[in-house]
Design an enzyme around this catalytic site. Structure first.
Site, PDB file in Angstrom:
ATOM      1  N   HIS A 354       0.779  -1.227   0.000  1.00  0.00           N
ATOM      2  CA  HIS A 354       0.000   0.000   0.000  1.00  0.00           C
ATOM      3  C   HIS A 354       0.822   1.295   0.000  1.00  0.00           C
ATOM      4  O   HIS A 354       0.264   2.380  -0.113  1.00  0.00           O
ATOM      5  CB  HIS A 354      -0.896  -0.042   1.248  1.00  0.00           C
ATOM      6  CG  HIS A 354      -1.995   0.958   1.285  1.00  0.00           C
ATOM      7  ND1 HIS A 354      -2.369   1.732   0.197  1.00  0.00           N
ATOM      8  CD2 HIS A 354      -2.831   1.323   2.277  1.00  0.00           C
ATOM      9  CE1 HIS A 354      -3.363   2.511   0.545  1.00  0.00           C
ATOM     10  NE2 HIS A 354      -3.662   2.303   1.799  1.00  0.00           N
ATOM     11  N   LYS A 433     -27.384  -0.723  -3.242  1.00  0.00           N
ATOM     12  CA  LYS A 433     -27.416   0.662  -3.713  1.00  0.00           C
ATOM     13  C   LYS A 433     -28.748   1.036  -4.358  1.00  0.00           C
ATOM     14  O   LYS A 433     -29.224   2.163  -4.179  1.00  0.00           O
ATOM     15  CB  LYS A 433     -26.273   0.872  -4.711  1.00  0.00           C
ATOM     16  CG  LYS A 433     -26.184   2.268  -5.295  1.00  0.00           C
ATOM     17  CD  LYS A 433     -24.879   2.463  -6.064  1.00  0.00           C
ATOM     18  CE  LYS A 433     -24.712   1.461  -7.176  1.00  0.00           C
ATOM     19  NZ  LYS A 433     -23.469   1.686  -7.952  1.00  0.00           N
ATOM     20  N   LYS A 438     -33.467   4.736  -3.572  1.00  0.00           N
ATOM     21  CA  LYS A 438     -34.903   4.973  -3.428  1.00  0.00           C
ATOM     22  C   LYS A 438     -35.221   5.576  -2.062  1.00  0.00           C
ATOM     23  O   LYS A 438     -36.221   6.267  -1.899  1.00  0.00           O
ATOM     24  CB  LYS A 438     -35.675   3.667  -3.625  1.00  0.00           C
ATOM     25  CG  LYS A 438     -35.646   3.148  -5.057  1.00  0.00           C
ATOM     26  CD  LYS A 438     -36.465   1.871  -5.202  1.00  0.00           C
ATOM     27  CE  LYS A 438     -36.427   1.361  -6.630  1.00  0.00           C
ATOM     28  NZ  LYS A 438     -37.188   0.087  -6.791  1.00  0.00           N
ATOM     29  N   PHE A 439     -34.349   5.291  -1.085  1.00  0.00           N
ATOM     30  CA  PHE A 439     -34.489   5.917   0.228  1.00  0.00           C
ATOM     31  C   PHE A 439     -34.076   7.395   0.198  1.00  0.00           C
ATOM     32  O   PHE A 439     -34.159   8.085   1.209  1.00  0.00           O
ATOM     33  CB  PHE A 439     -33.612   5.203   1.262  1.00  0.00           C
ATOM     34  CG  PHE A 439     -34.040   3.820   1.623  1.00  0.00           C
ATOM     35  CD1 PHE A 439     -35.375   3.436   1.560  1.00  0.00           C
ATOM     36  CD2 PHE A 439     -33.108   2.880   2.049  1.00  0.00           C
ATOM     37  CE1 PHE A 439     -35.758   2.153   1.912  1.00  0.00           C
ATOM     38  CE2 PHE A 439     -33.482   1.597   2.405  1.00  0.00           C
ATOM     39  CZ  PHE A 439     -34.813   1.230   2.332  1.00  0.00           C
ATOM     40  N   LYS A 440     -33.595   7.851  -0.963  1.00  0.00           N
ATOM     41  CA  LYS A 440     -33.107   9.230  -1.139  1.00  0.00           C
ATOM     42  C   LYS A 440     -31.945   9.521  -0.188  1.00  0.00           C
ATOM     43  O   LYS A 440     -31.890  10.561   0.474  1.00  0.00           O
ATOM     44  CB  LYS A 440     -34.247  10.235  -0.929  1.00  0.00           C
ATOM     45  CG  LYS A 440     -35.392  10.074  -1.914  1.00  0.00           C
ATOM     46  CD  LYS A 440     -36.530  11.032  -1.615  1.00  0.00           C
ATOM     47  CE  LYS A 440     -37.715  10.785  -2.553  1.00  0.00           C
ATOM     48  NZ  LYS A 440     -38.864  11.668  -2.227  1.00  0.00           N
ATOM     49  N   PRO A 443     -25.508   6.418  -0.749  1.00  0.00           N
ATOM     50  CA  PRO A 443     -25.130   5.044  -0.405  1.00  0.00           C
ATOM     51  C   PRO A 443     -23.944   4.979   0.559  1.00  0.00           C
ATOM     52  O   PRO A 443     -23.946   4.168   1.497  1.00  0.00           O
ATOM     53  CB  PRO A 443     -24.789   4.419  -1.765  1.00  0.00           C
ATOM     54  CG  PRO A 443     -25.646   5.187  -2.737  1.00  0.00           C
ATOM     55  CD  PRO A 443     -25.642   6.594  -2.215  1.00  0.00           C
TER      56      PRO A 443
END
Length: 647
Positions: A354, A433, A438-440, A443
């Site tokens: 990394h 997602k 749809k939950f507004k 994500p």
């Protein structure tokens, strides 16, 4: 800085920031999309050596935030973490720092460094040494990360799958080396592509007090390394001027498996899993043991990448993820940035070092590899197998008693480190997602609140949380810490666990928490987070100067003690992704947000102890809390959808 198509010597120390030729560490940032359109605000560089770098010279420099803004933001992040008296102490330390003149003096030094025409990024060298190269614990577990692939139903034979992966990776390599790879973009803005020079033909080299990154000319090093039964084999991917086809590579991997036989060789690779100071000494001893050993090591270090042909057969996600994370620590060379792993049953994955390259770049590489194979868009080359291709050449180190004892010690230490840790995967199939949108809700913000709620369920409180935010919109930018815990997130967790709070109030608390998380992340990606600025101010102190009370205040250390180290990289083609915790009383929590699923990789030490309380199997307990939190939050927001549907 514009990258020039300069020819390299055989070996170049990349700590000097020399670009690759144009001819043939816990916590990672959220992924950028490579397909978005560039912003017209960023002009093209007509002198760029290739399309990959066509915006590079004109990217903005990493800013130095205003001192007062950072200090006020810092106080805001500390407030929800500590009690009233502790907060007053921090408030006093911040006030002293701002009014005594020392803060302004350090800020001026930092601004001068940023404005120095010879400095591309004021943070770059400090961060590389402080966070990675000067870090002395083993890179295995502590620094390295992994991706675990979904199964390839057409390639269940190890040699066949390894060959396809190699062909796709070499195809990606050519785009990087020739600089034809399309830049990445985030919301239309081009991202820095500088880190791609650390991808192929690179290696981290152990040194005291800080390691080095070494690059080899890809035009002179077309070979890869295959490891089988702890034995190293050189496979040149070019024969008579033509790259080996996938069928020819498959034959070479079959030869490696046959040559390695059933007896395991001395685990030289385990040395790379050691403490960096110990590995430095062992490497010097290995080179001193025989005149040939240095060249043999360089054969591994200069390779394009490593293909690990493991003899294990992981079945579950947990088994496969652990095998990609560390394996048995022997059939590896952890100093290489790229290690592809293929198991005896055809499952596969990836392990990345990394230090110089964050996960967004290797995620793109691994998505290219898996997607091009899945869609059959990779060029596999001719079907015929040339009969005159030399067999893979085994690297046989000359070991003496000292180096054999070093290997034995490294194996014992690696086993102990592996056995100290737990890892488990929550593959949550309830929704992903598509429904979250749809939950507004964001994500990423949704996933972060699931993690916060899960931690609250398990411990009854919230503690410092790191979410990695990318700063690659700036030249040689890497990451900034997005501090997830806010007064809003704590209010949300308390509301969720209070049965007397109405659904409407819980939803309002959730939206306020996500809004706060998103606002802080936006500051981070624009170079206005707290942690890197404070890190730079502290680094600006000169020898003999007293350390300001801001940095000796216990809350400064506590607010950076990442009980939760989190980050998102998402792919429909991965079945696992993760790394280790960054503190031994915390969790590493990597997550993927798929269209119809969520996935959380949880890692921690066994027999986790947090503030004096021991949690046997704490990793699995936290996994259950994550599932419960996702269910609770999904059920809550579904009530809003149901109510809207009735209107």
């Amino acid at each position: 800085m514009a990258l020039r198509a300069l020819g390299l010597r055989n070996v170049t120390r990349l700590s000097q920031r020399t670009p690759i030729t144009a001819t043939p560490r816990m916590a990672m940032p959220r992924r950028m999309m490579a397909s978005a359109q560039p912003s017209p605000k960023t002009p093209l560089d007509a002198s760029a050596p290739g399309p990959m770098l066509r915006y590079q010279a004109n990217l903005p420099k990493l800013p130095v935030p205003a001192l007062s803004a950072t200090l006020q933001k810092y106080l805001k992040t500390v407030r929800p973490l500590v009690g009233d008296e502790e907060y007053k102490r921090t408030e006093a330390a911040v006030k002293e720092f701002e009014t005594s003149g020392i803060g302004a003096k350090l800020q001026d030094r930092l601004v001068a460094r940023a404005q120095d025409p010879n400095v591309v990024n004021w943070l770059e060298d400090w961060w590389l040494e402080g966070a990675y190269m000067g870090y002395r614990d083993p890179v295995m577990i502590h620094v390295s990360y992994f991706f675990y692939y979904k199964d390839d139903k057409l390639r269940k034979i190890p040699a066949k799958r390894a060959a396809a992966i190699t062909t796709a990776a070499l195809e990606f390599k050519q785009q990087v080396v020739n600089m034809t790879l399309e830049p990445e973009y985030a919301k239309g803005e081009p991202m820095c592509m500088d880190s791609y020079k650390y991808m192929f033909n690179n290696c981290r080299i152990p040194r005291k007090p800080a390691d080095l990154e070494v690059a080899y000319d890809p035009a002179k090093h077309s070979h890869i390394i295959a490891i089988r039964k702890n034995k190293f084999y050189v496979i040149d991917t070019i024969h008579n001027g033509r790259q080996l086809s996938t069928n020819e590579l498959e034959k070479q991997f079959e030869r490696v498996i046959e040559l390695a036989g059933n007896e395991k060789g001395p685990a030289v690779g385990a040395l790379t899993a050691e403490n960096r100071d110990a590995w430095t000494e062992y490497r010097d001893a290995l080179i001193a043991a025989h005149p040939d050993n240095k060249a043999l090591l360089e054969k591994i270090e200069s390779s394009s990448f490593v293909m690990c042909l493991d003899d294990s057969k992981p079945i579950t996600r947990d088994e496969g993820s652990r095998a990609c994370w560390h394996g048995d620590a022997r059939n590896r060379f952890f100093d290489k940035p790229l290690q592809f792993i293929v198991f005896e049953n055809g499952k596969a994955g990836f392990n990345g070092e990394h230090s110089c390259m964050d996960g967004t770049a290797t995620c793109r590489l691994n998505e290219y590899v898996t997607s091009s194979i899945a869609t059959n868009t990779v060029n596999h080359g001719p079907e015929e197998i040339r009969s005159d291709i030399p067999a893979p050449e085994e690297i046989r180190f000359n070991l003496n008693d000292q180096t054999q004892q070093a290997i034995q010690s490294a194996e014992q230490n690696a086993d102990a480190l592996i056995n100290k840790h737990e890892l488990t995967v929550l593959a949550y199939q309830g929704f992903g997602k598509d429904l979250i949108k749809k939950f507004k809700a964001s994500p990423d913000g949704f996933a972060q609140m699931v993690i916060q709620l899960a931690y609250y369920k398990m411990f009854g409180t919230n503690r410092p949380t790191y979410e990695s935010g990318q700063t690659r919109k700036f030249q040689r930018g890497r990451t900034e810490t997005s501090r997830t815990v806010s007064e809003e997130s704590i209010a949300f967790c308390k509301a969720m666990e209070d049965p007397h709070v109405s659904n409407e109030d819980k939803i309002a608390a959730f939206r306020a928490a996500v809004k706060a998380q998103g606002a802080y992340m936006a500051d981070c990606v624009n170079g206005h987070g707290v942690d890197r600025h404070l890190f730079g101010l502290k680094k600006a102190l000169q020898s003999g100067e007293d350390t300001p009370s801001l940095f000796t205040d216990p809350n400064y250390a506590y607010s950076q003690h990442w009980y939760l180290s989190t980050s998102q990289l998402s792919s429909e083609l991965f079945d696992g992704y993760g790394w280790g915790q960054v503190v031994d009383d915390g969790f590493g929590c990597a997550y993927m947000i798929k269209k119809k699923a969520l996935q959380f990789n949880v890692a921690s030490v066994k027999d986790l102890e947090v503030h004096g309380t021991k949690y046997v199997n704490g990793t699995h307990q936290f996994k259950q809390c994550l599932e419960d939190a996702a269910n609770d939050l999904g059920d809550l927001l579904s009530t809003e959808l149901a109510a809207e549907a009735k209107l």
